[in-house]
Design an enzyme around this catalytic site. Structure first.
Site, PDB file in Angstrom:
ATOM      1  N   GLY A   1       4.246  -1.021  -6.301  1.00 14.81           N
ATOM      2  CA  GLY A   1       4.448  -2.449  -6.490  1.00 14.81           C
ATOM      3  C   GLY A   1       3.673  -2.934  -7.688  1.00 14.81           C
ATOM      4  O   GLY A   1       2.733  -2.292  -8.161  1.00 14.81           O
TER       5      GLY A   1
ATOM      6  N   GLY B   1       2.450  -6.926  -9.509  1.00  9.01           N
ATOM      7  CA  GLY B   1       2.513  -8.385  -9.389  1.00  9.01           C
ATOM      8  C   GLY B   1       1.503  -9.016 -10.300  1.00  9.01           C
ATOM      9  O   GLY B   1       0.897  -8.342 -11.154  1.00  9.01           O
ATOM     10  N   GLY B   2       1.270 -10.300 -10.053  1.00 12.88           N
ATOM     11  CA  GLY B   2       0.396 -11.062 -10.910  1.00 12.88           C
ATOM     12  C   GLY B   2      -1.024 -10.544 -10.887  1.00 12.88           C
ATOM     13  O   GLY B   2      -1.755 -10.652 -11.864  1.00 12.88           O
ATOM     14  N   MET B   3      -1.412  -9.948  -9.758  1.00 13.52           N
ATOM     15  CA  MET B   3      -2.785  -9.522  -9.662  1.00 13.52           C
ATOM     16  C   MET B   3      -2.983  -8.113 -10.176  1.00 13.52           C
ATOM     17  O   MET B   3      -4.100  -7.699 -10.413  1.00 13.52           O
ATOM     18  CB  MET B   3      -3.255  -9.586  -8.203  1.00 13.52           C
ATOM     19  CG  MET B   3      -3.395 -11.005  -7.703  1.00 13.52           C
ATOM     20  SD  MET B   3      -3.673 -11.023  -5.929  1.00 13.52           S
ATOM     21  CE  MET B   3      -5.265 -10.223  -5.872  1.00 13.52           C
TER      22      MET B   3
ATOM     23  N   VAL C   1       0.104  -1.867  -7.583  1.00 11.48           N
ATOM     24  CA  VAL C   1      -0.259  -1.255  -6.307  1.00 11.48           C
ATOM     25  C   VAL C   1       0.241   0.169  -6.308  1.00 11.48           C
ATOM     26  O   VAL C   1       1.403   0.437  -6.612  1.00 11.48           O
ATOM     27  CB  VAL C   1       0.358  -2.047  -5.139  1.00 11.48           C
ATOM     28  CG1 VAL C   1      -0.077  -1.441  -3.808  1.00 11.48           C
ATOM     29  CG2 VAL C   1      -0.047  -3.499  -5.193  1.00 11.48           C
TER      30      VAL C   1
ATOM     31  N   LYS D   1      -4.881  -1.195  -4.983  1.00 14.52           N
ATOM     32  CA  LYS D   1      -4.374  -2.254  -5.871  1.00 14.52           C
ATOM     33  C   LYS D   1      -5.328  -2.350  -7.041  1.00 14.52           C
ATOM     34  O   LYS D   1      -6.505  -2.689  -6.873  1.00 14.52           O
ATOM     35  CB  LYS D   1      -4.309  -3.576  -5.111  1.00 14.52           C
ATOM     36  CG  LYS D   1      -3.865  -4.727  -5.992  1.00 14.52           C
ATOM     37  CD  LYS D   1      -3.770  -6.029  -5.195  1.00 14.52           C
ATOM     38  CE  LYS D   1      -2.347  -6.207  -4.677  1.00 14.52           C
ATOM     39  NZ  LYS D   1      -2.135  -7.557  -4.116  1.00 14.52           N
TER      40      LYS D   1
ATOM     41  N   ASP E   1      -1.242 -17.809   0.160  1.00 15.39           N
ATOM     42  CA  ASP E   1      -0.128 -17.353  -0.687  1.00 15.39           C
ATOM     43  C   ASP E   1       0.802 -16.472   0.126  1.00 15.39           C
ATOM     44  O   ASP E   1       1.178 -15.386  -0.281  1.00 15.39           O
ATOM     45  CB  ASP E   1      -0.689 -16.581  -1.895  1.00 15.39           C
ATOM     46  CG  ASP E   1       0.415 -16.308  -2.923  1.00 15.39           C
ATOM     47  OD1 ASP E   1       1.455 -17.041  -2.900  1.00 15.39           O
ATOM     48  OD2 ASP E   1       0.265 -15.368  -3.711  1.00 15.39           O
TER      49      ASP E   1
END
Lengths: 232, 681
Positions: free
Chosen positions: B421, B423-425, B428, B443, B537
């Site tokens: 995965g 994402g914004g952070m 993963v 992550k 979130d």
């Protein structure tokens, strides 16, 4: 009340007839007639034939003594009520197969004839006027009453209570009645020429209770049910 | 069945019968002993009375006068009167020589000769006496004698005969057969009391003469016997013999010919007769009642077994995979409860079946996704979707920056296996813990976020510490914060599954599966809120579903703590996915548990209706919709939803936090209730 009033009036009417019938040969003498009524408990009519009526205070020669007998038969006195002039001689023949003991503890006529078997028995002279109660010391159920009267004018009412005494000299007298349960009663009469008094005496027997009598020693009879069970 | 019940009835009757016979023995003995005592008492009382009568009479003046005269007729007459009065049967008067003087029974007999009774002899010798008088013909009397000191007479005797009438009265008082006997002849032709017994006299005489009874001993003055068993007329009896007038002195010195006794007799059959009657009635009732009871029992059993049969049938069909078999009607009894429980179990099984089917689909999706991820960057759809829904201000190209690719070993322990995965952070990875030989998820954070911001790093650490406290099957476990030097990484539980956003990409979930997912999300939120951790979130991409359908919510609290959001917020922009954002967050206000409730509501809406309530081309429009627009009625999108479920969704989506479920717990309960009502038609 209404009926007894009617009876009284009827009686009066009859008496007038009787008096009218017997009056003709006699002067200065009259007949006292009347009726004795015994009122038992609850207003029932009692038997007046066991009452004795006599007139007190009438002048005249004393009555001649009589001889009479009360027979003991079947452990009973016969007759049970008797009236005799004072001085009369009264015998108690024993017709039972067993021994009897005749006695009285009545006032001036006390006597004790002792125990005796069947036979003519023993006798007693009643010397005082008054009521004489006669008993057997063995059999408490045996009772006789003798009314010893002082004068000659005595009567026993018939079964309907009517009585009449004739040949009474004019005067004011007391007519006295005695009855075992009704007690004594009296009435004043005035006998004048042409006046035939009608006496009506009513005795109240409703309050009478049989009370056992005592033997000749003054003790209750042992065999008498009433005496042994309730001496009071 | 009938035979069994009948046998039971007979067996219990028989057992009680045997017991009755064994109990009857002592009862019989007690009965005859009691009868003996009663007879003794009655005899003593009679003798007292006779004694009193003679004393009274002997002291009576007139009577004594008769006696003194010696006049038999008068004496007899008087005695006859007293007999009636005192209730005596006879009087006898004897003279000093003991000859008859009078006898009320023989009034005409002149001189019958000597009396010859022990009672009279005792009275002549010593005054008052009492006891038994036995005639030569066998008649038995109770007698009391008193001296009379008058005339030729000497003793007065009062007599009371022991006859059938009196024996009968005693029998009724004692409940025991009584036979009185004397030694006159072979117990005499006269047996008072015998007429009361259902036995011929001859046989009775034989019975009473039985040596075992000990009558001879009684007549010899040896006293009575204890209760014995004797056979009489083919039946067993309890019997005892006792002397008559045992308590009085005279019998002790009496000649044997002048003694009498009695036998108390009771048959065993008589003792148990009443019980036999009762038992007979019981047996009859039992035999009559048994078929009825069996019939009723069978009917009742059928009423129970028929629904159970239906249930069994339904269970068998369920085992074969058919959950739609008819069930027995729900009644108030245990069977009804069972049926009701089974019905709800069937519903659950049906839901489970749906979920299983759906999970199967999801699992195949997940594995295919993983395979794709291991070979190349994540599936295009997934990535694209992630990028679509993430913050708008992501700098392009940044997400995969940072240490390594597949095969890189972090801290000498965690080998990156596959990218699962981004994402914004950050990205993963599925990684392998070489030390523990376990799969974990790592992550790797976007390097820029925390660098040079020690305060943010500390807060991030704080958040991770907090979220590590949440231990719940529906919350993804966070293990470690790894310092990679140039960047940071979070070590997490690895879930072999997929994320809900990928599932939802396939469209609306089957109702049961949807409820199961939603309910687990609510549970997970509830557990986190209980620990004071707010997600802030929540969105489908943060909700992982493993191959068993178990939900794991990830990234608790990370959004704000990561610093990314902070910066963005400060800049007046909004972080994250506006599609699931609560109105208060959309307006830049503080988020709390109820914000998570809202976001969950959006997710549930999407699960159950197949699309999000608010969707627009640009994030600003989405945010405005969250703040201003009412959500489209859920039943417009999914007409199968029941009003209760629609109401549930709309309450979770209330603009005003105060109008929503106050907590994830309330929300979970609301969901349960709505689902319990059926949720969907």
């Amino acid at each position: 009340m209404r009926i007894s009033g009617f009876a009284a009036r009827l009686g009066t009417a009859l008496a007038i007839e009787v008096v009218a019938a017997g009056m003709a040969p006699m002067t200065r003498a009259a007949t006292v007639a009347g009726v004795v009524a015994i009122v038992e408990r609850d207003g029932a009519r009692g038997d007046p034939s066991s009452a004795v009526v006599w007139i007190e205070g009438a002048p005249g020669p004393p009555p001649s003594p009589e001889r009479a007998a009360i027979t003991m038969r079947g452990k009973a006195f016969e007759p049970a009520v008797l009236s005799l002039p004072v001085g009369s001689r009264l015998a108690f023949p024993n017709a039972d197969p067993i021994l009897h003991n005749v006695f009285s503890v009545s006032a001036d006529n006390q006597f004790d004839l002792g125990l005796y078997p069947r036979g003519p028995g023993r006798e007693v002279v009643l010397r005082s006027p008054g009521i004489v109660r006669v008993f057997c010391n063995v059999h408490p159920q045996m009772e006789a009453l003798v009314v010893v009267t002082p004068g000659r004018w005595v009567a026993r009412p018939a079964a309907d209570g009517r009585f009449s005494i004739s040949d009474v000299p004019d005067g004011r007298y007391t007519v006295r009645v005695w009855h075992e349960r009704g007690g004594s009663g009296e009435s004043q009469v005035e006998l004048t020429a042409g006046n035939v008094p009608e006496v009506e005496i009513r005795l109240d027997a409703s309050a009478w209770r049989r009370r056992p009598h005592l033997d000749k020693n003054g003790r209750p009879y042992q065999g008498a049910q009433g005496a042994t069970r309730d001496p009071y | 069945m009938t035979a069994l019940v009948g046998g039971l009835v007979l067996a219990s009757t028989g057992a009680v019968w045997l017991r009755t016979w064994s109990l009857a023995g002592p009862a019989l003995d007690a009965a005859v002993l009691r009868a003996r005592d009663l007879v003794d008492e009655a005899v003593a009382a009679r003798l007292d009375r006779l004694d009193l009568v003679t004393r009274l009479l002997a002291s009576d003046g007139p009577f004594r006068a008769y006696v003194a005269e010696g006049d038999r007729p008068s004496i007899l007459d008087n005695l006859a009167d007293r007999m009636t009065l005192y209730g005596c049967d006879a009087f006898v008067i004897a003279d000093a020589r003991g000859d008859f003087l009078a006898d009320t029974r023989r009034p005409t007999e002149a001189a019958p000769g000597p009396v010859g009774q022990s009672v009279v002899e005792a009275a002549l010798l010593g005054g008052h006496a009492r006891g038994v008088w036995v005639e030569r013909d066998g008649r038995i009397y109770l007698a009391a004698a008193t001296p009379i000191e008058a005339g030729p007479a000497s003793v007065l005797v009062a007599l009371e005969e022991v006859n059938d009438v009196r024996a009968m009265a005693l029998r009724q008082a004692t409940g025991v057969d009584l036979v009185f006997f004397s030694r006159s002849g072979p117990f005499g032709p006269v047996l008072p009391g015998a007429a009361t017994l259902p036995l011929p006299r001859a046989r009775l005489a034989t019975l009473v003469a039985a040596p075992s009874l000990g009558l001879t001993a009684v007549l010899d003055g040896a006293g009575g016997t204890e209760p014995r068993r004797i056979e009489a007329d083919g039946a067993e009896h309890a019997a005892l013999a006792a002397p008559l007038a045992a308590g009085d002195a005279a019998p002790a010195t009496a000649a044997p010919a002048h003694r009498a006794g009695f036998v108390a007799l009771r048959s065993v059959a008589g003792e148990v007769a009443w019980f036999a009657k009762i038992q007979g009635a019981l047996l009859l009732v039992g035999l009559l009642a048994a078929p009825i009871a069996i019939g009723v029992g069978v009917l009742l059993a059928r009423r129970i077994t028929r629904p159970i049969g239906v249930l069994v049938h339904a269970i068998e069909r369920a085992r074969a995979g058919d959950y739609d078999a008819p069930l027995p009607p729900e009644t108030g009894d245990e069977v009804g409860v069972l049926s009701s429980a089974f019905r709800s179990m069937m519903v659950r099984l049906k839901q489970q079946q749906e979920v299983d089917a759906w999970i199967g689909t999801v699992a195949s999706q997940a594995s295919s996704g993983a395979r794709t991820a291991s070979a190349s960057p994540p599936a295009a759809g997934h990535l694209k979707r992630t990028q679509d829904t993430t913050a708008t201000l992501d700098p392009p190209g940044a997400p995969v920056a940072g240490p390594g690719g597949a095969g890189t070993v972090l801290q000498g322990r965690f080998r990156l296996v596959a990218l699962i995965g981004a994402g914004g952070m950050g990205t993963v990875w599925k990684a392998r813990d070489e030390s523990l030989h376990e799969d974990v998820a790592v992550k790797i954070l976007v390097s820029g976020g925390l660098t040079g911001r020690p305060d943010l790093l500390e807060r991030f650490r704080q958040e991770i510490r907090l979220s590590r406290r949440v231990t719940h099957r529906n919350v993804l476990r966070t293990h470690e914060l790894l310092d990679l030097g140039s960047s940071w990484a979070i070590l997490m539980e690895y879930v072999d599954g997929t994320s809900l956003d990928r599932v939802l990409a396939e469209g609306r979930l089957p109702f049961s599966a949807g409820v199961r997912i939603a309910s687990q999300v609510a549970d997970g939120l509830q557990a986190a809120h209980a620990r004071g951790v707010v997600h802030r979130d929540l969105k489908p991409s943060n909700i992982l579903v493993d191959a068993l359908g178990t939900v794991k919510i990830s990234d608790f609290g990370l959004a704000r703590s990561a610093g990314v959001g902070e910066g963005l917020t400060i800049e007046g922009a909004v972080l994250g996915t506006p599609l699931y954002m609560s109105p208060e967050q959309a307006m830049g206000r503080t988020a709390d548990e109820r914000s998570d409730v809202y976001s969950a509501g959006v997710v549930f809406y999407e699960i159950l209706c197949g699309r999000r309530p608010f969707d627009a081309d640009n994030p600003v429009a989405v945010l405005r919709a969250h703040i201003e627009l009412p959500p489209p009625p859920p039943r417009d999108l999914n007409p199968a939803l029941l009003p209760s479920m629609a109401a549930f969704l709309l309450r979770a989506l209330a603009k005003d936090p105060a109008l929503r479920f106050a907590s994830a717990r309330d929300m979970a309960e609301g969901l349960d209730r709505a689902a319990a009502e059926g949720g969907a038609a």
